[in-house]
Design a protein around this motif. Structure first.
Motif, PDB file in Angstrom:
ATOM      1  N   HIS A  41       0.832  -1.170   0.044  1.00  0.00           N
ATOM      2  CA  HIS A  41       0.192  -0.088   0.027  1.00  0.00           C
ATOM      3  C   HIS A  41       0.841   1.277   0.127  1.00  0.00           C
ATOM      4  CE1 HIS A  41      -3.127  -2.962   1.480  1.00  0.00           C
ATOM      5  NE2 HIS A  41      -3.765  -2.347   0.639  1.00  0.00           N
ATOM      6  N   ALA A  42       2.049   1.137   0.400  1.00  0.00           N
ATOM      7  CA  ALA A  42       3.149   2.212   0.135  1.00  0.00           C
ATOM      8  C   ALA A  42       2.701   3.352   0.876  1.00  0.00           C
ATOM      9  CB  ALA A  42       3.175   2.314  -1.328  1.00  0.00           C
ATOM     10  N   SER A  46       4.391   7.062  -0.006  1.00  0.00           N
ATOM     11  CA  SER A  46       3.338   8.157  -0.109  1.00  0.00           C
ATOM     12  C   SER A  46       3.559   9.295   1.027  1.00  0.00           C
ATOM     13  CB  SER A  46       2.004   7.654   0.073  1.00  0.00           C
ATOM     14  OG  SER A  46       1.599   6.823  -0.911  1.00  0.00           O
ATOM     15  N   TYR A  47       4.112   9.186   2.210  1.00  0.00           N
ATOM     16  CA  TYR A  47       4.590  10.017   3.149  1.00  0.00           C
ATOM     17  C   TYR A  47       5.439  11.023   2.536  1.00  0.00           C
ATOM     18  CZ  TYR A  47       5.697  12.174   7.632  1.00  0.00           C
ATOM     19  OH  TYR A  47       5.896  13.060   8.693  1.00  0.00           O
ATOM     20  N   TRP A  87      14.030   2.764   0.000  1.00  0.00           N
ATOM     21  CA  TRP A  87      13.650   2.088  -0.783  1.00  0.00           C
ATOM     22  C   TRP A  87      12.260   1.833  -0.812  1.00  0.00           C
ATOM     23  CZ3 TRP A  87      17.277  -2.798   0.560  1.00  0.00           C
ATOM     24  CH2 TRP A  87      18.676  -2.387  -0.113  1.00  0.00           C
ATOM     25  N   PRO A  88      11.529   2.655  -1.938  1.00  0.00           N
ATOM     26  CA  PRO A  88       9.996   2.761  -1.772  1.00  0.00           C
ATOM     27  C   PRO A  88       9.396   1.469  -2.330  1.00  0.00           C
ATOM     28  CG  PRO A  88      11.041   3.437  -3.714  1.00  0.00           C
ATOM     29  CD  PRO A  88      12.247   3.140  -2.989  1.00  0.00           C
ATOM     30  N   ALA A  89       8.139   1.398  -1.911  1.00  0.00           N
ATOM     31  CA  ALA A  89       7.303   0.271  -2.310  1.00  0.00           C
ATOM     32  C   ALA A  89       6.616   0.382  -3.580  1.00  0.00           C
ATOM     33  CB  ALA A  89       6.419  -0.042  -1.033  1.00  0.00           C
ATOM     34  N   ALA A  90       5.941  -0.949  -3.989  1.00  0.00           N
ATOM     35  CA  ALA A  90       5.100  -1.067  -5.199  1.00  0.00           C
ATOM     36  C   ALA A  90       3.842  -2.026  -4.961  1.00  0.00           C
ATOM     37  CB  ALA A  90       5.990  -1.234  -6.341  1.00  0.00           C
ATOM     38  N   MET A  91       2.876  -1.789  -5.737  1.00  0.00           N
ATOM     39  CA  MET A  91       1.916  -2.777  -5.517  1.00  0.00           C
ATOM     40  C   MET A  91       2.185  -4.059  -5.868  1.00  0.00           C
ATOM     41  SD  MET A  91      -1.572  -0.778  -6.847  1.00  0.00           S
ATOM     42  CE  MET A  91      -2.690  -2.208  -6.345  1.00  0.00           C
TER      43      MET A  91
END
Length: 257
Positions: A41-42, A46-47, A87-91
């Motif tokens: 959900h990242a 998003s923050y 390191w960002p997330a992804a769906m």
């Protein structure tokens, strides 16, 4: 390199807030800090006002790569400024187990990734999804300490019991027990419910519970809306003071680890 995983199998208890605030406070000490968003959900991504679909690479690319290269790591690492990196997330992280189901050591991918950083960061904080699965398993396998934010209300305490059972089961397969620190959050001293929940936490879980608490502070919401960690936006906020006190209990035994 200190690696802390922020986890709870209940959502809405302050995991991302804890990750961001502690990360910013550690970075303010002059040492590079890596934040890892393990949640599809990242929320952490998003923050910081990043959109996974618009990024060149994400944690999913790192974990799914057949061959990890320095170039790929660089592409997936966002420089947030002020000694903070992410390191960002992804769906696509939600499909990791299906896409890599036959790969050996699926639960150790993140641990192996971090071993390649060769001391590049002083601290790593991992923000987990509120679901037991391959992502949480990776985060727990990679860390030395687990921080478990728990909202001071009774339903959240029930979620904590599930989380501790999960840790207990995992320790049978992991090498070495993880240090566990339960962090009471969203505490409102004006309400009997918060006071009683805090008392129950301390009576039931003893020395695993940090002796302080993170108060309800609307400044956290303001910081999130501004996409800036609260210690940078409002360093005198009472929520910042609480997390500074938490760090004082965590760092003495780990800062030279």
């Amino acid at each position: 390199m200190n690696i802390w995983t922020v986890a709870n199998q209940k959502g809405g208890v302050g995991k991302t807030t804890t990750t961001v605030t502690l990360g910013a406070l550690l970075a303010a000490r002059g040492e590079p800090v890596l934040l890892i968003d393990m949640d599809p959900h990242a929320s952490l991504t998003s923050y910081f006002d990043r959109t996974p679909e618009e990024l060149q690479a994400t944690l999913f690319d790192l974990m799914s790569a057949q061959k990890l290269t320095p170039g790929l790591i660089d592409s997936a690492t966002l420089d947030l400024g002020n000694n903070l990196y992410m390191w960002p997330a992804a769906m696509e992280l939600a499909t990791l187990d299906r896409q890599l189901g036959t790969r050996e050591g699926l639960g150790l991918l993140l641990k192996q990734l971090l071993e390649k950083l060769d001391g590049l960061y002083a601290h790593v904080l991992i923000d987990c999804p509120p679901v037991l699965g391959v992502l949480m398993v990776n985060a727990l396998a990679a860390c030395q300490r687990v921080l478990v934010p728990v909202q001071t209300e009774f339903l959240a305490i029930k979620g904590l019991e599930r989380m501790l059972r999960t840790l207990s089961m995992m320790e049978k397969s992991l090498k070495g027990a993880r240090q566990v620190t339960i962090v009471p959050t969203m505490f409102d001293k004006r309400t009997r419910a918060s006071l009683e929940a805090l008392q129950e936490l301390r009576e039931e879980f003893g020395d695993k519970v940090w002796q302080g608490m993170v108060p309800v502070d609307t400044k956290f919401r303001d910081a999130s809306r501004s996409h800036v960690p609260l210690p940078l936006l409002m360093p005198q906020a009472r929520g910042v003071f609480a997390y500074e006190k938490l760090l004082e209990t965590l760092l003495p035994t780990e800062v030279n680890a």
